[in-house]
Design a protein around this motif. Structure first.
Motif, PDB file in Angstrom:
ATOM      1  N   LEU A   4       0.831  -0.653  -0.195  1.00  0.00           N
ATOM      2  CA  LEU A   4       0.294   0.404  -0.059  1.00  0.00           C
ATOM      3  C   LEU A   4       0.853   1.281   0.196  1.00  0.00           C
ATOM      4  CD1 LEU A   4      -3.207   0.985   0.200  1.00  0.00           C
ATOM      5  CD2 LEU A   4      -2.528   1.666   2.692  1.00  0.00           C
ATOM      6  N   VAL A   5       1.897   0.988   0.397  1.00  0.00           N
ATOM      7  CA  VAL A   5       2.488   2.438   0.997  1.00  0.00           C
ATOM      8  C   VAL A   5       3.607   2.293  -0.420  1.00  0.00           C
ATOM      9  CG1 VAL A   5       4.856   3.799   1.785  1.00  0.00           C
ATOM     10  CG2 VAL A   5       3.032   2.573   3.416  1.00  0.00           C
ATOM     11  N   CYS A   6       3.901   1.476  -0.624  1.00  0.00           N
ATOM     12  CA  CYS A   6       4.792   1.733  -2.036  1.00  0.00           C
ATOM     13  C   CYS A   6       3.826   2.108  -3.560  1.00  0.00           C
ATOM     14  CB  CYS A   6       5.400   0.311  -2.893  1.00  0.00           C
ATOM     15  SG  CYS A   6       6.260  -0.074  -1.832  1.00  0.00           S
ATOM     16  N   SER A   7       1.974   1.616  -3.289  1.00  0.00           N
ATOM     17  CA  SER A   7       2.169   2.372  -3.973  1.00  0.00           C
ATOM     18  C   SER A   7       1.265   4.055  -4.096  1.00  0.00           C
ATOM     19  CB  SER A   7       0.870   1.464  -4.461  1.00  0.00           C
ATOM     20  OG  SER A   7      -0.414   1.293  -3.243  1.00  0.00           O
ATOM     21  N   LEU A   8       0.905   3.593  -2.671  1.00  0.00           N
ATOM     22  CA  LEU A   8       0.929   5.355  -2.819  1.00  0.00           C
ATOM     23  C   LEU A   8       1.722   6.363  -3.065  1.00  0.00           C
ATOM     24  CD1 LEU A   8      -0.563   5.067   0.906  1.00  0.00           C
ATOM     25  CD2 LEU A   8      -1.368   6.127  -0.967  1.00  0.00           C
ATOM     26  N   VAL A   9       2.882   5.507  -2.508  1.00  0.00           N
ATOM     27  CA  VAL A   9       4.045   6.799  -3.274  1.00  0.00           C
ATOM     28  C   VAL A   9       4.603   6.857  -4.613  1.00  0.00           C
ATOM     29  CG1 VAL A   9       6.700   6.993  -3.378  1.00  0.00           C
ATOM     30  CG2 VAL A   9       6.228   6.405  -1.159  1.00  0.00           C
ATOM     31  N   THR A  10       4.250   5.377  -5.719  1.00  0.00           N
ATOM     32  CA  THR A  10       4.418   5.385  -7.089  1.00  0.00           C
ATOM     33  C   THR A  10       3.457   6.663  -7.648  1.00  0.00           C
ATOM     34  OG1 THR A  10       4.781   3.834  -6.594  1.00  0.00           O
ATOM     35  CG2 THR A  10       4.085   3.792  -8.510  1.00  0.00           C
ATOM     36  N   TRP A  11       1.815   6.800  -6.952  1.00  0.00           N
ATOM     37  CA  TRP A  11       0.848   7.474  -7.278  1.00  0.00           C
ATOM     38  C   TRP A  11       0.870   8.942  -7.497  1.00  0.00           C
ATOM     39  CZ3 TRP A  11      -2.119   6.231 -11.298  1.00  0.00           C
ATOM     40  CH2 TRP A  11      -2.399   4.771 -11.585  1.00  0.00           C
ATOM     41  N   GLY A  12       1.195   8.915  -6.060  1.00  0.00           N
ATOM     42  CA  GLY A  12       1.682  11.111  -5.669  1.00  0.00           C
ATOM     43  C   GLY A  12       3.434  10.678  -6.082  1.00  0.00           C
ATOM     44  N   LEU A  13       4.044  10.298  -6.761  1.00  0.00           N
ATOM     45  CA  LEU A  13       5.483  10.616  -7.662  1.00  0.00           C
ATOM     46  C   LEU A  13       4.645  10.692  -9.146  1.00  0.00           C
ATOM     47  CD1 LEU A  13       7.936   8.510  -6.239  1.00  0.00           C
ATOM     48  CD2 LEU A  13       8.063  11.728  -6.116  1.00  0.00           C
ATOM     49  N   LEU A  14       4.085  10.279  -9.317  1.00  0.00           N
ATOM     50  CA  LEU A  14       3.276  10.182 -10.710  1.00  0.00           C
ATOM     51  C   LEU A  14       2.163  11.019 -10.286  1.00  0.00           C
ATOM     52  CD1 LEU A  14       2.089   6.141 -11.908  1.00  0.00           C
ATOM     53  CD2 LEU A  14       3.607   7.991 -13.131  1.00  0.00           C
ATOM     54  N   GLY A  15       1.324  11.228  -9.865  1.00  0.00           N
ATOM     55  CA  GLY A  15       0.934  12.940  -9.753  1.00  0.00           C
ATOM     56  C   GLY A  15       1.472  14.351  -9.697  1.00  0.00           C
ATOM     57  N   ILE A  16       3.304  14.283  -8.827  1.00  0.00           N
ATOM     58  CA  ILE A  16       3.434  15.443  -9.402  1.00  0.00           C
ATOM     59  C   ILE A  16       3.938  15.840 -10.133  1.00  0.00           C
ATOM     60  CG2 ILE A  16       5.614  16.625  -8.141  1.00  0.00           C
ATOM     61  CD1 ILE A  16       5.149  14.642  -5.875  1.00  0.00           C
ATOM     62  N   PHE A  17       4.176  14.371 -11.016  1.00  0.00           N
ATOM     63  CA  PHE A  17       4.915  14.655 -12.312  1.00  0.00           C
ATOM     64  C   PHE A  17       3.872  14.586 -13.337  1.00  0.00           C
ATOM     65  CE2 PHE A  17       6.634  12.315 -16.064  1.00  0.00           C
ATOM     66  CZ  PHE A  17       7.571  12.820 -16.966  1.00  0.00           C
ATOM     67  N   ALA A  18       2.942  15.076 -13.191  1.00  0.00           N
ATOM     68  CA  ALA A  18       1.696  14.847 -14.044  1.00  0.00           C
ATOM     69  C   ALA A  18       1.193  16.974 -14.004  1.00  0.00           C
ATOM     70  CB  ALA A  18       0.514  14.627 -14.157  1.00  0.00           C
ATOM     71  N   GLY A  19       1.764  16.698 -12.730  1.00  0.00           N
ATOM     72  CA  GLY A  19       1.200  18.522 -12.165  1.00  0.00           C
ATOM     73  C   GLY A  19       1.717  19.224 -12.898  1.00  0.00           C
ATOM     74  N   PHE A  20       3.477  19.375 -13.039  1.00  0.00           N
ATOM     75  CA  PHE A  20       4.358  19.624 -13.297  1.00  0.00           C
ATOM     76  C   PHE A  20       4.572  19.270 -14.703  1.00  0.00           C
ATOM     77  CE2 PHE A  20       7.289  18.923  -9.232  1.00  0.00           C
ATOM     78  CZ  PHE A  20       7.540  20.382  -9.626  1.00  0.00           C
ATOM     79  N   LEU A  21       4.445  18.144 -15.788  1.00  0.00           N
ATOM     80  CA  LEU A  21       4.400  18.537 -17.188  1.00  0.00           C
ATOM     81  C   LEU A  21       2.808  20.213 -17.493  1.00  0.00           C
ATOM     82  CD1 LEU A  21       4.483  15.051 -18.356  1.00  0.00           C
ATOM     83  CD2 LEU A  21       5.332  17.048 -18.474  1.00  0.00           C
ATOM     84  N   ALA A  22       1.610  19.510 -17.193  1.00  0.00           N
ATOM     85  CA  ALA A  22       0.340  20.451 -17.183  1.00  0.00           C
ATOM     86  C   ALA A  22       1.077  21.936 -16.817  1.00  0.00           C
ATOM     87  CB  ALA A  22      -0.784  20.100 -15.891  1.00  0.00           C
ATOM     88  N   TYR A  23       1.788  21.929 -15.330  1.00  0.00           N
ATOM     89  CA  TYR A  23       2.130  23.138 -15.133  1.00  0.00           C
ATOM     90  C   TYR A  23       3.009  24.480 -16.047  1.00  0.00           C
ATOM     91  CZ  TYR A  23       3.851  27.217 -12.951  1.00  0.00           C
ATOM     92  OH  TYR A  23       4.706  28.118 -12.597  1.00  0.00           O
TER      93      TYR A  23
END
Length: 51
Positions: A4-23
């Motif tokens: 669960l922690v690994c998946s949360l970290v992975t999705w969090g990093l993906l979300g941050i990456f997507a946010g930077f791309l969108a920005y």
């Protein structure tokens, strides 16, 4: 629990990456829009001066 922690970290990093791309895309689009507006205004003023 570890999975669960690994998946949360992975999705969090993906979300941050997507946010930077969108920005980055939004800033690039805004900059291009401003640049083209400036160029278009120059062209329009030059065209109106020539007539």
């Amino acid at each position: 629990m570890i999975d669960l922690v690994c998946s949360l970290v992975t999705w969090g990093l993906l979300g941050i990456f997507a946010g930077f791309l969108a920005y980055g895309a939004a800033v690039a689009a805004y900059t291009l829009l401003r640049f083209y507006q400036g160029q278009f205004a120059k062209l329009a003023s030059a065209r109106s001066k020539s007539h």
